[in-house]
Design a protein around this motif. Structure first.
Motif, PDB file in Angstrom:
ATOM      1  N   CYS B   5       0.790  -1.200   0.078  1.00 33.58           N
ATOM      2  CA  CYS B   5      -0.019  -0.018   0.062  1.00 33.58           C
ATOM      3  C   CYS B   5       0.864   1.216  -0.055  1.00 33.58           C
ATOM      4  O   CYS B   5       1.829   1.435   0.903  1.00 33.58           O
ATOM      5  N   ASN B   7       0.051   4.065   0.747  1.00 29.43           N
ATOM      6  CA  ASN B   7      -0.152   4.946   2.094  1.00 29.43           C
ATOM      7  C   ASN B   7       0.460   4.476   3.286  1.00 29.43           C
ATOM      8  O   ASN B   7       1.504   5.049   3.888  1.00 29.43           O
ATOM      9  N   CYS B   8       0.087   3.282   3.702  1.00 31.77           N
ATOM     10  CA  CYS B   8       0.872   2.793   4.895  1.00 31.77           C
ATOM     11  C   CYS B   8       2.216   2.119   4.819  1.00 31.77           C
ATOM     12  O   CYS B   8       2.838   1.713   5.741  1.00 31.77           O
ATOM     13  N   CYS B  30      -4.101  -0.599   0.230  1.00 32.77           N
ATOM     14  CA  CYS B  30      -4.710  -1.462   1.063  1.00 32.77           C
ATOM     15  C   CYS B  30      -6.107  -1.091   1.311  1.00 32.77           C
ATOM     16  O   CYS B  30      -6.586  -0.048   1.119  1.00 32.77           O
ATOM     17  N   CYS B  33      -6.944   1.476   3.702  1.00 32.96           N
ATOM     18  CA  CYS B  33      -6.548   3.140   3.398  1.00 32.96           C
ATOM     19  C   CYS B  33      -7.511   3.388   2.240  1.00 32.96           C
ATOM     20  O   CYS B  33      -7.958   4.629   2.265  1.00 32.96           O
TER      21      CYS B  33
HETATM   22 ZN   LIG Z   1      -2.632   1.124   3.459  1.00 33.39          ZN
END
Ligand SMILES: [Zn+2]
Ligand SMILES: [Zn+2]
Lengths: 350, 163
Positions: B5, B7-8, B30, B33
């Motif tokens: 992902c 983002n994370c 993911c 997110c």
């Molecule tokens: Zn994520």
């Protein structure tokens, strides 16, 4: 009337009118009914299915309220036409994909459709633009009463109307509305919808039903509980309480965006317009997400290059089966992206 | 190829989106997110479909004691577990005890209909239960090789079905 005749119009549900139509695109009320003394379709043989189908189509075409509908025999209908009916919300994806004797009776203005041999013998649905649950319930209730004069529906004192899936028994009613929530999405507050719908045990899905992405910022909210509450109670909790609350959240999110970030908001809307007018290839998801920004711009009075009627027309015309019907042949993914972009340039720059 | 992902940087990216604003770009997120951003909608409460699936799985683990089919349609508990659908209106009587906990969970604890009642309700119910009783009698008669009785019951079934 035939399926082809529908191509030239949009259904009532996409007219963009009715209460709260700045946020509520359309509402639908559907009843599930089954014949007494007959197996459900889950255990019916092919010949039993055909027998049930014949019986139902005969009764529907002689009923005073439903005789105006035109019947589409889905077993005889090719895949593009079936998909076309799904895009117009006249049949379910499940019914399009299923096999065997099945069909749908459609009112010419597309406000009502009776699916025959879907998961249940009958699924009677009414569909309109804006939040109009009362009207819809009156319509399907009347039609149900009228059909009950000719057909005997499976019913039990304790469990109510009996359906193939135990999750639909009781009233057999499914109420759903399609919401356009770009404001909550942009301000990342979509979780508010989750909270508002939890208490009443409502389901929230994307445009094309279970497990799909919320393409174009469109969300479908529907009731899950059908037993232990009357139809009126379900409608009241749904249309009187939960939906107006979500509409308020969305309106206030839009106001906040307009107050705090007016330039970004306009940039968002106008960039979407620029892309829609000039792109040469567009996927359904991208097109719907750009159209979502235009819709928001129109509803907020910040954009007037396109009217809501045109926007609703292209909303249908750019979907895969609609593109292929207009083209008169089947198109692969790439050809569809090209046709979609071209359709949008034509319609939005006229 | 598996992306993480963006983002994370922790979970596997399962949601792939194309942004158009502020620039055209692809992003891989993911599920969690993506839900946070509103790209996909994740419901905080259980859906009825999930309840149904759990019920089926749980009941499979328990194994039903009896696999007697419904005399009306032939459905067995096993068939229900495969499809999540019952076979006929009478399955609700035949498998009443088995289905009761599912019905209560799926309908927020409710077990009684309070909505619309069709005008023909009494006749409908008589027909439903009558057919179920007769089909049981027919099965018994055939098992006992009492064909005269079976023929008589069959006629009664026909009469009730067309009533
Ligand atoms: Zn994520
Ligand atoms: Zn049965």
């Amino acid at each position: 009337m035939t399926i082809d005749d529908l191509t030239h119009n949009i259904g009532e549900w996409l007219r963009g009118v009715g209460p709260m139509c700045d946020v509520v695109i359309s509402s639908r009320v559907r009843l599930a009914r089954n014949l007494v003394g007959q197996p459900f379709l889950s255990s019916a043989s092919a010949s039993e299915k055909t027998e049930i189908y014949r019986h139902l189509t005969h009764e529907i075409s002689s009923n005073e309220l439903s005789q105006h509908g035109f019947l589409v025999d889905l077993e005889d209908t090719d895949e593009i036409d079936r998909q076309f009916l799904v895009e117009r919300h006249l049949i379910s994806r499940q019914q399009a994909a299923e096999e065997g004797s099945r069909g749908v009776s459609i009112w010419p203005d597309e406000t009502t459709a009776i699916m025959i041999n879907e998961e249940d013998h009958l699924r009677v649905q009414a569909l309109r633009s804006g939040l109009q649950l009362e009207t819809l319930w009156q319509e399907v209730n009347k039609l149900d009463d009228s059909l009950s004069q000719q057909l005997e529906f499976a019913f039990d004192r304790q469990l109510g109307y009996l359906t193939a899936c135990p999750t639909n028994i009781g009233t057999g009613i499914r109420v759903s509305v399609m919401l356009h929530l770009p404001g909550l999405k942009l301000s990342r507050e979509i979780e508010k919808v989750s909270r508002a719908t939890r208490d009443m045990n409502l389901a929230v899905r994307g445009l094309y039903g279970e497990g799909t992405e919320a393409v174009g910022d469109l969300y479908q909210v529907s009731n899950q509980t059908t037993l232990g509450k009357s139809e009126e109670q379900i409608l009241e909790e749904f249309g009187g309480k939960v939906i107006p609350k979500v509409v308020e959240y969305e309106r206030s999110a839009r106001e906040t965006l307009a107050g705090k970030h007016p330039h970004q908001l306009d940039d968002h809307i106008w960039r979407a317009y620029g892309l829609l007018c000039h792109a040469r290839c567009l996927s359904t998801a991208e097109a719907l997400s750009l159209l979502s920004h235009l819709r928001m711009g129109i509803q907020m009075g910040r954009f007037d290059k396109v009217d809501i009627k045109t926007l609703n027309e292209v909303f249908l015309l750019i979907q895969p089966a609609h593109l292929q019907k207009v083209a008169g042949r089947s198109l692969n993914g790439v050809a569809r992206s090209i046709a979609r972009a071209s359709c949008l340039r034509d319609r939005l720059t006229a | 190829m598996h992306f993480l992902c963006q983002n994370c940087n922790e979970a596997k990216a399962t949601v792939h989106i194309t942004d158009t604003y502020p620039e055209k770009r692809s992003r891989h997120l993911c599920e969690e997110c993506a839900a946070k951003e509103g790209v996909i909608f994740k419901q905080s409460h259980e859906t009825t479909q999930e309840i149904l699936q759990q019920f089926i799985k749980h009941k499979i683990a328990q194994r039903p004691e009896s696999d007697e089919p419904c005399p009306q349609c032939g459905m067995t508990v096993r068939d229900f577990q495969a499809k999540g659908l019952v076979g006929c209106p009478d399955c609700y009587t035949v498998f009443g005890e088995f289905l009761a906990p599912l019905i209560e969970r799926a309908h927020e604890g409710a077990n009684r209909h309070v909505g619309k009642v069709p005008v023909t309700a009494d006749r409908t119910i008589r027909k439903q239960t009558g057919l179920l009783r007769l089909k049981r009698e027919l099965k018994d008669a055939i098992e006992k090789e009492n064909y005269e009785e079976a023929a008589r019951v069959r006629d009664q079934i026909k009469a009730l079905e067309t009533a």
